[in-house]
Design an enzyme around this catalytic site. Sequence first.
Site, short mmCIF file in Angstrom:
data_model
loop_
_atom_site.label_atom_id
_atom_site.label_comp_id
_atom_site.label_asym_id
_atom_site.label_seq_id
_atom_site.Cartn_x
_atom_site.Cartn_y
_atom_site.Cartn_z
N LYS A 75 -38.35 -5.62 -13.13
CA LYS A 75 -36.77 -5.71 -13.26
C LYS A 75 -36.22 -6.78 -12.51
O LYS A 75 -36.31 -6.37 -11.19
CB LYS A 75 -36.10 -4.43 -13.83
CG LYS A 75 -34.76 -4.93 -13.70
CD LYS A 75 -34.42 -2.97 -14.22
CE LYS A 75 -32.67 -3.54 -14.67
NZ LYS A 75 -31.75 -1.60 -14.53
N SER A 150 -29.49 -1.29 -19.48
CA SER A 150 -29.75 -2.55 -19.13
C SER A 150 -31.24 -3.10 -18.52
O SER A 150 -31.78 -4.33 -18.48
CB SER A 150 -29.21 -2.50 -17.77
OG SER A 150 -29.45 -2.05 -16.95
N SER A 174 -30.42 3.48 -18.30
CA SER A 174 -31.23 2.00 -17.74
C SER A 174 -32.24 1.93 -18.13
O SER A 174 -32.92 0.26 -18.24
CB SER A 174 -30.59 1.09 -16.95
OG SER A 174 -29.24 0.91 -17.64
N1 GLN Z 1 -24.97 1.06 -19.52
C1 GLN Z 1 -24.71 1.75 -18.25
C2 GLN Z 1 -23.52 0.70 -17.78
O1 GLN Z 1 -23.05 -0.71 -18.30
C3 GLN Z 1 -25.74 1.95 -17.43
C4 GLN Z 1 -26.42 0.78 -16.69
C5 GLN Z 1 -27.62 1.40 -16.10
O2 GLN Z 1 -28.00 2.19 -15.72
N2 GLN Z 1 -27.73 0.36 -14.98
O3 GLN Z 1 -23.25 0.75 -16.34
#
Ligand code: GLN
Length: 494
Positions: A75, A150, A174
């Site tokens: 990532k 994400s 994410s």
């Molecule tokens: N969807 C969550 C957010 O927008 C979690 C994102 C993540 O785990 N990096 O913060």
Amino acid sequence: MTRSGLSALSIAELRPLLRRREVSAREVLEAVEERINAVDGKIGAYLSRDFGAAAVEAEKADVNLPLGGVPIAIKDIINVAGQPCTCASKILRGYRAPYNATVIEKLRAAGAIPFGKTNLDEFAMGSSTENSSAQLTRNPWDLSRVPGGSSGGSAAAVAIDAAFGALGTDTGGSIRQPAALSGIVGVKPSYGRVSRYGLTAFASSLDQVGSLTKTVRDSALIMNAIAGPDPCDTTCLNEPVPDYAAGLGRGLKGVRLGLPKEYMIEGIDSPVRQAVDVAVKHLASLGAEIVEVSLPHTDYSISVYYILATAEASANLARFDGVRYGYRAENPTDLLDFYGRTREEGFGAEVKRRIILGTYVLSSGYYDAYYLRAQKVRELIRRDFEQALAKVDALVSPTSPTPAFKIGEKTSDPLQMYLADIFTNAGNLAGICGISLPCGFARSESGRTLPIGLQFLGKALDEARIFEIAYAYEQSTEWHKARPSLNDQNIVGK
Ligand code: GLN
């Protein structure tokens, strides 16, 4: 074996071929490159790749190491020396990492080859990868849908056999949510299990690095490589790491699984509910005892998460000021104008929304009402899990309330997007570990199959247990063997 046959293998299937020298690390890398060239035009999983450097590594790969010669995608929020690290943000466009994250050093020490960087929501803020400033990533099961986020690029890359495995990060879901929406396995380790040195921080009390893979065994292999103490990260725990792969295969006899009653809410799509119900019955038929448990403070977890995560993000992102990294505004009139315009022009809308929210909840006069109160409720949420997990070995739930949603469906309503993490973010608040794996399919109105994810949550540092449970389920089902087909799909619209 053909090149395309090669890229379709799991890590556990590939490794013996490498060890016995039936294929070379070079051939494996070429198979991945070919696969990316053939399919990533439709998907958009990768932001960059460095096959030149990777080929040099492949030439000298020690195939006797646990991940010897296995290409792994990363990532694009984790530093790989010499490769770009953009966090999918304009503010870091052109930035190259000067050093390796500890997880990259550890992957390399295990023989893996980190060859490319995958797309994400800008600074990992989102649940669909649509907040990337660079490109859209499409769900390989249905190109009109999101891969989740994400870590959507990592999930999609693995789902289309364009990586043998990938690293992602999970702050509120994410890793697990994109794994669920893309039909693969995703692991969020316990807080402190894996080093974050070299990870660009989003919310430091929640962030963890973990794996996205085709199978549970492959995740265990990656966790074997990346888990464990790191003198460079004081939040990384000094605890011994069991051999996760060696522990697989114990079965479910005597295992107690808790079904949180607060998770069976109205908003779950019926195919998801049905698939999870069937999965729970199946777990019982394999010998697990299923008991209902309660997590009384569940209703508060989204609010608490979005107060704490934004507060921490507002502090962490203060470092992007145009002076030290990446993008800088042109022709500033003075220093304030320079900072202001660099950040105004460099950050995307969601990141700015979070910085403003986070600054607000930390501001004098509101700190007690929001930030401090959220910290107190976080402790109650952590205790909910401690009490529930004192009675059972793990909790079982859906990973996401819906299968993959349409591109653009939730972008105009941030609250709808935040609800995508309703079953995952409490695990981050509590610091415990979780895994998502395929447990069925829904059918879209256009007739495409959309994967559904099953989540197991385990006690802090009890990854070995959730690996065993997930493995027992996976090995007695066929869901993980299904792969999306791209030949019958074309991109329509934008
Ligand atoms: N969807 C969550 C957010 O927008 C979690 C994102 C993540 O785990 N990096 O913060």
